[in-house]
Design a protein around this motif. Structure first.
Motif, PDB file in Angstrom:
ATOM      1  N   SER A 165     -33.903 -17.462  10.588  1.00 12.10           N
ATOM      2  CA  SER A 165     -34.515 -16.356  11.344  1.00 12.10           C
ATOM      3  C   SER A 165     -34.925 -16.816  12.734  1.00 12.10           C
ATOM      4  CB  SER A 165     -35.741 -15.816  10.598  1.00 12.10           C
ATOM      5  OG  SER A 165     -35.364 -15.210   9.378  1.00 12.10           O
ATOM      6  N   ASN A 197     -31.804 -16.965  14.872  1.00 11.31           N
ATOM      7  CA  ASN A 197     -31.405 -15.602  15.235  1.00 11.31           C
ATOM      8  C   ASN A 197     -32.288 -15.030  16.334  1.00 11.31           C
ATOM      9  OD1 ASN A 197     -29.338 -15.544  13.358  1.00 11.31           O
ATOM     10  ND2 ASN A 197     -30.543 -14.510  11.782  1.00 11.31           N
ATOM     11  N   THR A 198     -33.583 -15.277  16.234  1.00 10.46           N
ATOM     12  CA  THR A 198     -34.520 -14.750  17.228  1.00 10.46           C
ATOM     13  C   THR A 198     -34.280 -15.369  18.602  1.00 10.46           C
ATOM     14  OG1 THR A 198     -36.205 -14.356  15.533  1.00 10.46           O
ATOM     15  CG2 THR A 198     -36.973 -14.501  17.807  1.00 10.46           C
ATOM     16  N   ASP A 255     -31.334 -13.881  20.111  1.00 13.49           N
ATOM     17  CA  ASP A 255     -31.465 -12.425  20.163  1.00 13.49           C
ATOM     18  C   ASP A 255     -30.321 -11.723  19.436  1.00 13.49           C
ATOM     19  OD1 ASP A 255     -32.770 -10.085  20.787  1.00 13.49           O
ATOM     20  OD2 ASP A 255     -31.936  -9.905  22.807  1.00 13.49           O
ATOM     21  N   GLY A 274     -29.900 -10.644  15.444  1.00 12.66           N
ATOM     22  CA  GLY A 274     -30.513 -10.660  14.122  1.00 12.66           C
ATOM     23  C   GLY A 274     -29.616 -11.056  12.973  1.00 12.66           C
ATOM     24  N   SER A 307     -43.455 -21.753  12.257  1.00 18.34           N
ATOM     25  CA  SER A 307     -42.997 -20.376  12.125  1.00 18.34           C
ATOM     26  C   SER A 307     -43.977 -19.511  11.333  1.00 18.34           C
ATOM     27  CB  SER A 307     -41.626 -20.351  11.448  1.00 18.34           C
ATOM     28  OG  SER A 307     -41.739 -20.768  10.103  1.00 18.34           O
ATOM     29  N   SER A 328     -40.816 -15.071  14.413  1.00 18.14           N
ATOM     30  CA  SER A 328     -39.651 -14.203  14.576  1.00 18.14           C
ATOM     31  C   SER A 328     -40.055 -12.735  14.506  1.00 18.14           C
ATOM     32  CB  SER A 328     -38.614 -14.514  13.486  1.00 18.14           C
ATOM     33  OG  SER A 328     -38.104 -15.820  13.628  1.00 18.14           O
ATOM     34  N   HIS A 329     -41.203 -12.479  13.897  1.00 19.72           N
ATOM     35  CA  HIS A 329     -41.659 -11.094  13.705  1.00 19.72           C
ATOM     36  C   HIS A 329     -42.217 -10.496  14.996  1.00 19.72           C
ATOM     37  CE1 HIS A 329     -43.279  -7.567  11.703  1.00 19.72           C
ATOM     38  NE2 HIS A 329     -44.464  -7.821  12.222  1.00 19.72           N
ATOM     39  N   LYS A 345     -42.356 -12.301  17.988  1.00 17.71           N
ATOM     40  CA  LYS A 345     -41.733 -13.016  19.117  1.00 17.71           C
ATOM     41  C   LYS A 345     -42.678 -13.997  19.810  1.00 17.71           C
ATOM     42  CE  LYS A 345     -37.951 -10.671  18.459  1.00 17.71           C
ATOM     43  NZ  LYS A 345     -38.349  -9.862  17.302  1.00 17.71           N
ATOM     44  N   VAL A 360     -41.275 -17.508  21.718  1.00 18.77           N
ATOM     45  CA  VAL A 360     -39.825 -17.484  21.895  1.00 18.77           C
ATOM     46  C   VAL A 360     -39.421 -18.103  23.237  1.00 18.77           C
ATOM     47  CG1 VAL A 360     -37.805 -15.991  22.198  1.00 18.77           C
ATOM     48  CG2 VAL A 360     -39.420 -15.553  20.342  1.00 18.77           C
TER      49      VAL A 360
END
Length: 209
Positions: A43, A46-47, A50, A52, A147, A182-183, A185, A188
């Protein structure tokens, strides 16, 4: 950073490898993502790009069983390593994963840095320390993403990252840590700056000016 972020967003899946022999030819710079099976590793990848659905994620820990390569361009790749530590995976399979991951970490010459993902609520488990010891031995920079920081209130989250930073001082200046989610951001852009530096993008950009 906007230029580098745009390049991150161009990242595409390249190949999955079951062992070192199946990895693509050595070229350019690779940054690998490692972490326990339930750490939020895929995750996080993916974040950062950008996208998903790029790295395979699942509610079932241990889904990442191969070394997965993602290509930004001819000279920049991100690598999602097999997750570690999920009890329901057969022991024989665990040992195979560990062996293949160890070969990659020890022998992959284009590997330039390791993003080590830990659940902020459960940092610095045995696997995490093993990875830090390996990186110290290899003189490899490591950046820790703590995370799921959105799962904690601000005070406990801050205490967690401060505690981790205090402990990792023993591994030298090449190991750093930050909060990440990841939820929502959180962190990031900070993590992207680390990637840009490791890929040599900032130096490349300055040279082009």
């Amino acid at each position: 950073m906007k230029i580098f972020t745009a390049r991150l967003r161009q990242t595409q899946f390249e190949i999955s490898a079951a062992n070192l022999a199946q990895c693509p030819p050595e070229q350019g710079v690779e940054i690998a993502f490692a972490g326990r099976s339930n750490s939020g590793k895929s995750s996080a990848l993916n974040t950062l790009v950008d996208h998903g659905g790029l790295a395979r994620t699942s509610k079932t820990p241990g889904r990442t069983q191969l070394i997965n390569f993602f290509r930004m361009d001819d000279n920049c790749k991100l690598v999602d390593l097999p997750g570690y530590g999920y009890a329901k995976v057969p022991e024989k399979m665990k040992l195979e994963w560990q062996a293949h991951m160890g070969e990659y970490l020890e022998q992959r010459q284009c590997l330039a840095g390791l993003i080590l993902v830990m659940d902020v609520r459960h940092p610095l488990k045995d696997f995490d320390r093993m990875m830090l010891e390996w990186s110290q031995h290899q003189n490899m920079p490591v950046h820790i993403l703590l995370s799921k920081s959105d799962k904690l209130k601000r005070g406990p989250a801050k205490n967690s990252v401060l505690g981790v930073r205090k402990e990792i001082k023993a591994y030298g200046d090449q190991v750093t840590a930050q909060l990440f989610s990841s939820h929502n951001k959180e962190g990031v852009e900070q993590a992207r700056e680390v990637l840009a530096n490791w890929f040599g993008f900032e130096k490349e950009y300055e040279t082009a000016q």
